[in-house]
Design a protein around this motif. Structure first.
Motif, PDB file in Angstrom:
ATOM      1  N   LEU A   1     -13.116 -35.811  39.775  1.00 45.05           N
ATOM      2  CA  LEU A   1     -11.591 -35.372  39.280  1.00 45.05           C
ATOM      3  C   LEU A   1     -11.689 -33.961  38.812  1.00 45.05           C
ATOM      4  O   LEU A   1     -10.707 -33.222  39.110  1.00 45.05           O
ATOM      5  CB  LEU A   1     -11.396 -36.353  38.290  1.00 45.05           C
ATOM      6  CG  LEU A   1      -9.839 -36.413  37.643  1.00 45.05           C
ATOM      7  CD1 LEU A   1      -9.101 -36.616  38.734  1.00 45.05           C
ATOM      8  CD2 LEU A   1      -9.775 -37.335  36.406  1.00 45.05           C
TER       9      LEU A   1
ATOM     10  N   ASN B   1     -11.379 -31.825  41.723  1.00 40.44           N
ATOM     11  CA  ASN B   1      -9.923 -31.844  42.415  1.00 40.44           C
ATOM     12  C   ASN B   1      -9.080 -30.985  41.491  1.00 40.44           C
ATOM     13  O   ASN B   1      -8.117 -30.627  42.008  1.00 40.44           O
ATOM     14  CB  ASN B   1      -9.425 -33.177  42.483  1.00 40.44           C
ATOM     15  CG  ASN B   1     -10.711 -34.195  43.408  1.00 40.44           C
ATOM     16  OD1 ASN B   1     -11.407 -33.618  44.035  1.00 40.44           O
ATOM     17  ND2 ASN B   1     -10.424 -35.434  43.658  1.00 40.44           N
ATOM     18  N   GLN B   2      -9.278 -30.789  40.244  1.00 43.25           N
ATOM     19  CA  GLN B   2      -8.429 -30.374  39.247  1.00 43.25           C
ATOM     20  C   GLN B   2      -8.613 -28.841  39.399  1.00 43.25           C
ATOM     21  O   GLN B   2      -7.790 -27.878  39.513  1.00 43.25           O
ATOM     22  CB  GLN B   2      -8.622 -30.632  37.707  1.00 43.25           C
ATOM     23  CG  GLN B   2      -7.790 -32.032  37.626  1.00 43.25           C
ATOM     24  CD  GLN B   2      -8.051 -32.767  36.298  1.00 43.25           C
ATOM     25  OE1 GLN B   2      -8.842 -32.035  35.469  1.00 43.25           O
ATOM     26  NE2 GLN B   2      -7.462 -33.712  36.095  1.00 43.25           N
TER      27      GLN B   2
ATOM     28  N   ASP C   1       2.269 -27.852  42.216  1.00 37.32           N
ATOM     29  CA  ASP C   1       1.824 -28.847  40.984  1.00 37.32           C
ATOM     30  C   ASP C   1       2.821 -29.820  41.224  1.00 37.32           C
ATOM     31  O   ASP C   1       2.984 -30.532  40.076  1.00 37.32           O
ATOM     32  CB  ASP C   1       1.514 -28.078  39.614  1.00 37.32           C
ATOM     33  CG  ASP C   1       0.376 -28.962  38.997  1.00 37.32           C
ATOM     34  OD1 ASP C   1      -0.173 -29.863  39.689  1.00 37.32           O
ATOM     35  OD2 ASP C   1       0.103 -28.571  37.641  1.00 37.32           O
TER      36      ASP C   1
ATOM     37  N   THR D   1       3.374 -32.738  42.706  1.00 33.17           N
ATOM     38  CA  THR D   1       3.195 -34.226  42.785  1.00 33.17           C
ATOM     39  C   THR D   1       3.541 -34.665  41.276  1.00 33.17           C
ATOM     40  O   THR D   1       3.645 -35.780  41.227  1.00 33.17           O
ATOM     41  CB  THR D   1       1.699 -34.244  43.047  1.00 33.17           C
ATOM     42  OG1 THR D   1       1.484 -33.473  44.180  1.00 33.17           O
ATOM     43  CG2 THR D   1       1.340 -35.804  43.875  1.00 33.17           C
ATOM     44  N   ILE D   2       2.777 -33.793  40.326  1.00 29.38           N
ATOM     45  CA  ILE D   2       2.838 -34.217  38.936  1.00 29.38           C
ATOM     46  C   ILE D   2       4.501 -34.668  38.487  1.00 29.38           C
ATOM     47  O   ILE D   2       4.946 -35.420  37.884  1.00 29.38           O
ATOM     48  CB  ILE D   2       2.343 -33.505  37.907  1.00 29.38           C
ATOM     49  CG1 ILE D   2       0.663 -33.119  38.216  1.00 29.38           C
ATOM     50  CG2 ILE D   2       2.525 -33.828  36.409  1.00 29.38           C
ATOM     51  CD1 ILE D   2      -0.056 -34.336  38.019  1.00 29.38           C
TER      52      ILE D   2
ATOM     53  N   ARG E   1       6.050 -37.344  40.541  1.00 33.11           N
ATOM     54  CA  ARG E   1       5.583 -38.826  39.995  1.00 33.11           C
ATOM     55  C   ARG E   1       6.429 -38.937  38.702  1.00 33.11           C
ATOM     56  O   ARG E   1       6.735 -40.090  38.622  1.00 33.11           O
ATOM     57  CB  ARG E   1       4.022 -38.776  39.883  1.00 33.11           C
ATOM     58  CG  ARG E   1       3.393 -39.124  41.282  1.00 33.11           C
ATOM     59  CD  ARG E   1       1.744 -38.571  41.088  1.00 33.11           C
ATOM     60  NE  ARG E   1       1.478 -39.493  40.100  1.00 33.11           N
ATOM     61  CZ  ARG E   1       0.533 -40.434  40.231  1.00 33.11           C
ATOM     62  NH1 ARG E   1       0.133 -40.834  41.582  1.00 33.11           N
ATOM     63  NH2 ARG E   1      -0.051 -41.052  39.462  1.00 33.11           N
TER      64      ARG E   1
ATOM     65  N   GLY F   1       1.917 -27.658  30.946  1.00 28.48           N
ATOM     66  CA  GLY F   1       1.231 -28.166  31.898  1.00 28.48           C
ATOM     67  C   GLY F   1       1.902 -27.891  33.256  1.00 28.48           C
ATOM     68  O   GLY F   1       1.653 -28.619  34.061  1.00 28.48           O
TER      69      GLY F   1
END
Lengths: 58, 695
Positions: free
Chosen positions: B143, B146-147, B185, B187-188, B191, B592
């Motif tokens: 993870l 991936n970040q 960014d 997708t964040i 979602r 973020g």
């Protein structure tokens, strides 16, 4: 809005228009989603998000 | 992510332990060149990075499930473990990391392997220089990688240059879009908005429903129903999108088959040209419509303003005739006299006296001074406004004339296309006839699905408008009781947060697209030999256009080299966008919002099949593409022009010395006046590659 500075100012304006509690909620939502992004199955996202709403907006 | 070293153990052709160090930009040298004969392991090396970070391999790596070196497998005893390992050392955001991925299998008879346990380890170096393991859980370690660099983005940073032109082709549209979305960014955001609206809000509404009166309850039921419909439509649009994409691919395949039939070459070429013309007409028409809209919204009212101009002129004329204009006394002067209750001659002014009453009359009249000023200003503006009105009329006439011409041209082109399609279908050739029939059916299917998609999109807009109105209505409805009021406040907060996230996302999407568009355009202008324009469209498609007369139309049949350069310019623009993101952290990080940083480019065969001119241009760019670049090349790709263009930028050079079992296959490589072993005869019965650093 091709100027990145203008875009940034606009974003800050949108976020600043939220109340303090709503901003806190927004940050918590983004964090929850970010923490879960690479995990394929997330049964607890819903619970985490609901908890975030209930704790942020009282 | 700044690469320091790559260590390999028994990875594909690389027998035993081998290591490469990468140029990091010291003294302006940010390029590492790795030379390798065909089959020496260039693609394997590219895949070593990808496997180490993501446990994945590229499509062009043959037998990708067998990464273990064949000599290492052959030399192992049956029943003993065989390891394949890649260790990557790099700096990321000021910390040095070591990422190591190892696969341990057990040798079975006949040089086969069983098991295959993969282990991922990460160490971080503290400021004091001490190495310590990062994160106890393997899933979390993946993870973390991936970040640093999301898996959706790695094909833009570790790629084969010969295949990179794919990014400029229709089948990669989704991949490019997904890359940009990750870059954003997004997708964040997607979602977050989706979960808030689809999951959280209905859950709160369900609870509120149990505490509501009839009116609020009905509104909540309606909201639930609308959301259900919206989700159905979103799914339908997605489904149609997939079907349409599949049909496009199928149609493309059949058209290629048609083009390959000798008797149809001329007709299919003509069809291609006509389609280009049709697209040019559509683009030109869209531009004219946009100009018309702009002109109408800016000056449209002037078409109806003449009666107001005439009325204003009459009023001014009447006022002048009455002698009210120009006014002789300034209003402030009269007001001051009345406030002080003292005349200029020194006598007091008393309310109710004739003198006071005169002042009251004057004060009313002095209002005319302001009127005079306003009327003078209005009179002065009348002439330019009339002039603008006349210009507006001329502009609209011209635009409408242009539009009529374009639409006439479009009609003619459509007719010509229909004739060409018919001629293609009328061929005596059996294959040609059946192809035409199949294509006709596919196109009818395509149009039907496109119509369905348009209708669903229109319905979705309507539902979303209804949802917006309903949300406004819900805000006004009172909830009874503390619990119900709290739930209502929570629903409203969720709605506002979702709305804010959506707005932020829209701004980010637009800004990044424009940034990418500007950079792709700039890099292309510098590199391209032809007077084409490269851009990134609203839906993140890479587009090449050219001016034909006054019309900008798409380039049909761009060459592989052109597409390669176009795709490289896109990759470079992504790298720059990520670097730019990381330079502005304080504004975004608290929310973020930022994904960014410095990333290397690792390119297998970056010069691919390019002509000399493009080869030199791409070589000139390579050091500028990213802050750190690794290129993997064969001797035929690495010619004088590449060496010349990169002079002074190469910090490290390696040769992948291929040891072959074949006799008389020896090759030597000449680099900057020195000769090196390139292909040598293996002294063992195995073929393998040794990494040799050269000066």
């Amino acid at each position: 809005m091709s100027d990145p500075n203008a875009a940034r100012d606009e974003i800050i304006k949108i976020l600043s228009a939220l109340s303090e509690h709503e901003r806190a909620l927004l940050n918590r939502v983004l964090k929850i989603e970010r923490d879960h992004i690479h995990i394929p199955r997330q049964p607890h996202v819903k619970a985490d998000l609901l908890a975030a709403v209930k704790e942020s907006i009282k | 992510m700044k690469l320091a070293t790559l260590a390999l153990k028994n990875f594909r052709q690389f027998y035993g332990g081998q290591e490469l160090h990468f140029a990091g930009g010291e003294a302006g040298k940010n390029v590492t060149v790795v030379h390798g004969y065909n089959g020496a392991g260039k693609t394997a090396l590219l895949n070593a990075f990808i496997w180490c970070l993501y446990e994945q391999t590229t499509r062009d790596l043959e037998a990708s499930d067998r990464l273990e070196n064949e000599r290492a497998v052959a030399e192992a005893e049956v029943g003993t473990p065989v390891d394949v390992l890649v260790r990557l050392t790099f700096d990321h955001q000021g910390i040095q990391y070591i990422v190591e991925r190892k696969r341990t299998s057990t040798k079975e008879s006949g040089n086969t392997l069983a098991g295959g346990t993969v282990e991922l380890k990460i160490w971080g170096k503290s400021p004091g220089g001490e190495l310590s393991p990062v994160l106890p859980n393997a899933g979390e370690r993946q993870l973390l990688i991936n970040q640093w660099l999301p898996p959706a983005l790695y094909p833009f940073f570790f790629f084969n240059g010969e295949r990179v032109e794919r990014l400029a082709s229709p089948e990669a549209y989704d991949e490019v879009e997904s890359g940009v979305k990750t870059l954003l960014d997004v997708t964040i955001f997607e979602r977050s908005v989706d979960h808030l609206r689809r999951v959280v809000s209905p859950e709160l509404a369900r609870e509120l429903r149990t505490h509501s009166d009839k009116e609020l309850g009905d509104a909540l039921d309606l909201q639930t129903g609308l959301e259900k419909k919206r989700l159905g439509l979103v799914a339908e649009i997605e489904q149609k999108h997939t079907e349409i994409k599949k049909l496009h691919v199928e149609i493309d395949e059949y058209e290629k088959k048609q083009a390959a039939i000798a008797g149809l070459v001329t007709l299919t070429e003509r069809r291609k040209t006509l389609r280009g013309e049709l697209e040019a007409c559509d683009n030109a028409d869209a531009k004219i419509v946009a100009d018309l809209r702009r002109s109408l919204s800016k000056d449209g009212y002037l078409a109806f303003a003449e009666p107001a101009f005439v009325a204003a002129e009459n009023l001014v004329g009447i006022a002048r005739q009455r002698g009210e204009i120009p006014a002789k006394i300034k209003p402030q002067f009269v007001t001051d006299l009345m406030e002080k209750a003292l005349c200029v001659c020194g006598r007091p002014l008393v309310q109710g006296t004739p003198e006071w009453n005169t002042l009251v009359q004057w004060r009313a009249a002095t209002g005319l001074a302001e009127l005079e000023e306003s009327i003078s200003q209005t009179a002065a503006m009348l002439a330019p406004l009339r002039q603008r009105g006349a210009l507006f009329a001329t502009d609209v006439d011209r635009l409408q004339r242009d539009r009529s011409e374009i639409l006439a041209r479009r009609r003619d082109t459509l007719k010509a296309l229909a004739i060409v399609d018919q001629e293609i279908g009328d061929q005596k050739d059996e294959d040609a006839a059946s192809l035409a029939e199949r294509l006709g059916a596919l196109r009818r299917d395509l149009y039907a699905r496109q119509s369905d998609q348009l209708i669903a999109e229109r319905d979705l807009r309507t539902i979303e408008e209804q949802q917006h109105d309903l949300r406004e209505k819900l805000k006004k409805l009172q909830a009874q009781g503390d619990r119900a009021q709290l739930l209502k406040r929570q629903i409203e907060a969720v709605d506002r947060v979702a709305e804010a996230l959506q707005q932020v996302f829209d701004i980010r999407k637009d800004t990044v697209r424009k940034l990418l568009d500007a950079q792709v355009g700039e890099i292309w202008r510098d590199a391209a030999i032809k007077d084409y324009r490269a851009s990134v469209s609203d839906n993140y498609r890479l587009v090449l256009t050219k001016k034909v007369g006054a019309v900008e139309q798409p380039v049909l049949g761009a060459s592989t080299g052109e597409k390669q350069v176009l795709a490289l310019s896109f990759v470079a623009s992504l790298v720059r966008a990520l670097e730019q993101n990381s330079q502005d952290p304080e504004a975004w990080r608290p929310f973020g919002l930022a994904l960014g940083g410095v990333f290397p480019l690792v390119m297998d065969s970056p010069f691919g099949s390019l002509e000399d001119y493009y080869r030199e241009k791409v070589a000139q760019w390579v050091p500028k593409l990213a802050q750190q670049v690794v290129v993997l090349v064969s001797s035929t790709q690495w010619r004088d022009e590449a060496e010349r263009a990169l002079a002074g930028k190469i910090g490290r050079s390696y040769i992948l010395e291929l040891h072959t079992t074949k006799e008389n296959a020896t090759r030597r490589l000449l680099l900057r006046g020195n000769e090196y072993s390139y292909v040598v005869r293996s002294e063992d019965p195995y073929e393998f590659t040794r990494v040799q650093e050269v000066l």
